[in-house]
Design a protein around this motif. Structure first.
Motif, PDB file in Angstrom:
ATOM      1  N   THR A   1       0.827  -1.216   0.000  1.00  0.00           N
ATOM      2  CA  THR A   1       0.000   0.000   0.000  1.00  0.00           C
ATOM      3  C   THR A   1       0.858   1.261   0.000  1.00  0.00           C
ATOM      4  O   THR A   1       0.381   2.341  -0.396  1.00  0.00           O
ATOM      5  CB  THR A   1      -0.946   0.022   1.221  1.00  0.00           C
ATOM      6  OG1 THR A   1      -0.182  -0.144   2.417  1.00  0.00           O
ATOM      7  CG2 THR A   1      -2.001  -1.067   1.118  1.00  0.00           C
TER       8      THR A   1
ATOM      9  N   PHE B   1      -4.686  -1.021  -3.613  1.00  0.00           N
ATOM     10  CA  PHE B   1      -5.270  -2.194  -2.955  1.00  0.00           C
ATOM     11  C   PHE B   1      -6.714  -2.301  -3.439  1.00  0.00           C
ATOM     12  O   PHE B   1      -7.519  -1.403  -3.224  1.00  0.00           O
ATOM     13  CB  PHE B   1      -5.207  -1.982  -1.443  1.00  0.00           C
ATOM     14  CG  PHE B   1      -5.476  -3.224  -0.632  1.00  0.00           C
ATOM     15  CD1 PHE B   1      -6.039  -4.378  -1.176  1.00  0.00           C
ATOM     16  CD2 PHE B   1      -5.154  -3.237   0.721  1.00  0.00           C
ATOM     17  CE1 PHE B   1      -6.276  -5.489  -0.415  1.00  0.00           C
ATOM     18  CE2 PHE B   1      -5.404  -4.353   1.508  1.00  0.00           C
ATOM     19  CZ  PHE B   1      -5.956  -5.486   0.932  1.00  0.00           C
TER      20      PHE B   1
ATOM     21  N   PRO C   1      -5.086   1.659   5.800  1.00  0.00           N
ATOM     22  CA  PRO C   1      -5.617   2.301   4.589  1.00  0.00           C
ATOM     23  C   PRO C   1      -6.390   3.569   4.934  1.00  0.00           C
ATOM     24  O   PRO C   1      -6.909   3.704   6.040  1.00  0.00           O
ATOM     25  CB  PRO C   1      -6.522   1.233   3.989  1.00  0.00           C
ATOM     26  CG  PRO C   1      -6.988   0.429   5.159  1.00  0.00           C
ATOM     27  CD  PRO C   1      -5.831   0.394   6.117  1.00  0.00           C
TER      28      PRO C   1
END
Length: 475
Positions: free
Chosen positions: A220, A227, A260
């Motif tokens: 990532t 992703f 994330p």
């Protein structure tokens, strides 16, 4: 010296013993035979002792399931069980080995969703032990559906791996076939990740060790790599029952950098611990205990105690595993060391039928023994009754002499009996009855009973011919 009737006096040769072992053996014999038959039947049904060696097929050396098997090995060694750990290319090869009866593999890790559709005979599940998350990383603009990868270069995992089987199933559901314009490359793990970073592939399917949080965190942070967010994760989980929807919250990889940056949806099959149906029940319990110790901790993808669990999809849960998940180890295995408990468990299969049969049967032995002893006495009473009936009827002197000879034979046989002392009273009662019948025979019509009977009969006959001495009654 002879008696007045010319008969030699009877000689008592009867033997009196404390117990008649022959009668006891005959009485106990049928019970012994039934017990032996019960033991033989129980031994045929009894489980053999558990083997002290097991073989497990895992994955590539250094993979998470290979490492898990090494921990299993240490745990099983506490109970004297040696676990041989075999490396493999992945779940597909593990399943192939388990399906082959000549491979000598007892248990292995198999990812759900790679079976050929029909249940495989001879295999059973000890439960699911972990999620195997599917992570998809790709170059370029944001992609929302798998069908958008059509015509690109995709790393879908090596031959024989669960990653490849799962990727093929999902791509097929999106209209992407192996023989089409899309290039499906047999790259997996770090090799696939490196190919993605270097631009040799456009997207890489990663599962298992390659999709662990550290790897996903690294990718990532790689420029121009995204992703893939399974926005249709719930639909995939319903379409493919072996898939579970996994929610990765915002910041799960790095709180400070908020990676994330938004919640991500993933799908994950479960990994099952699959064994042959010949696996010993005691070893089934040990393997599930080992799985609980190894896979039961909390992590980003699961809660503490979530695994192992009876979440079988492609294989039926074994009866022993279902019993363990419901009530845990049996009492013997909780209280005793493994090998002692195993021995006691098998001995119970023999002891229980013996107790069920012997306790009521032994209560019958005294009655059978008494019947055996008394039967040697009672069988002569039938002969005595026949002789006495002959004595009561009109017989000639020769016929009475024949009855006396028969009686002598009976008396000689009785005097030679072997009897326990406890039944001596019945022996002497029989001899007394023999003497009574002999008296009836030797005295004949002069027997007091016979004479009195004849006298009464004669008086009745005489009285019948005389006129009545009573005066006639007048009205």
């Amino acid at each position: 010296m002879k008696s007045s009737n010319g008969r030699k006096p009877p000689r008592l040769v009867a033997r009196f013993v404390a117990i008649s072992w022959r009668d006891l053996a005959v009485s106990f014999g049928p019970i012994l035979l039934i017990s032996v038959a019960a033991i033989w039947f129980a031994v045929r049904l009894i489980q053999p002792a558990p083997p002290n060696t097991l073989t497990i097929t895992t994955g590539p050396q250094g993979s998470s399931f290979w490492n898990a098997a090494q921990k299993y090995k240490t745990i099983l060694a506490r109970n004297g069980i040696t676990l041989n750990v075999l490396t493999s290319k992945g779940s597909a090869e593990n399943l192939q080995r388990l399906s082959d009866p000549h491979s000598k593999v007892d248990v292995g890790f198999v990812q759900d969703g790679i079976t050929p559709g029909q249940p495989i005979n001879g295999l059973m599940s000890l439960g699911s032990v972990a999620y195997v998350p599917l992570a998809l990383f790709y170059h370029g603009p944001t992609v929302t559906r798998l069908s958008e990868f059509k015509g690109q270069r995709l790393a879908i995992g090596a031959e024989g791996s669960g990653t490849r089987e799962l990727a093929l199933a999902l791509l097929k559901a999106n209209g992407i076939e192996p023989d089409g314009t899309t290039k499906l490359l047999p790259l997996s793990g770090d090799e696939a990740a490196q190919a993605l970073v270097s631009g040799k592939v456009d997207a890489a399917f990663l599962t298992g060790d390659s999709a662990q949080p550290p790897v996903m965190y690294k990718l990532t942070r790689t420029p121009n790599v995204q992703f893939y967010n399974f926005t249709q994760a719930e639909a995939y989980a319903r379409r493919f029952p072996y898939l579970t929807q996994i929610h990765i919250p915002m910041g799960a990889f790095d709180f400070g950098k908020n990676l994330p940056a938004a919640p991500i949806q993933m799908v994950a099959p479960t990994e099952e611990l699959v064994a042959r149906d010949s696996l010993h029940p005691a070893l089934s319990d040990l393997l599930i205990e080992a799985a609980r110790e190894v896979h039961g901790k909390a992590n980003l993808l699961q809660h503490a105690g979530e695994f192992p669990a009876p979440l079988a999809h492609d294989f039926p849960i074994s009866d022993d595993a279902a019993r363990y998940y419901k009530s845990g180890k049996s009492f013997l295995y909780r209280m005793l060391p493994f090998w002692i408990a195993s021995l006691a468990d098998r001995l119970l299969v023999v002891v229980v039928p013996l107790v069920v049969i012997l306790i009521p049967a032994l209560r019958l032995v005294p009655s059978l023994y008494a019947w055996r002893v008394k039967s040697r006495i009672y069988r002569w009473y039938g002969a005595l009754i026949a002789i006495e009936r002959g004595a009561l009827s009109e017989t000639s002197a020769e016929e009475r002499q024949s009855l006396i000879e028969r009686l002598d034979t009976i008396e000689e046989s009785v005097n030679g009996l072997k009897m326990p002392l406890a039944y001596a009273d019945q022996f002497y009662v029989l001899r007394e009855h023999i003497g009574f019948v002999r008296t009836r025979l030797t005295q004949g019509r002069d027997h007091p009973y016979d004479a009195a009977h004849s006298h009464v009969a004669q008086n009745e006959s005489d009285d019948a011919g005389k006129p009545s001495a009573s005066p006639p009654q007048t009205a």
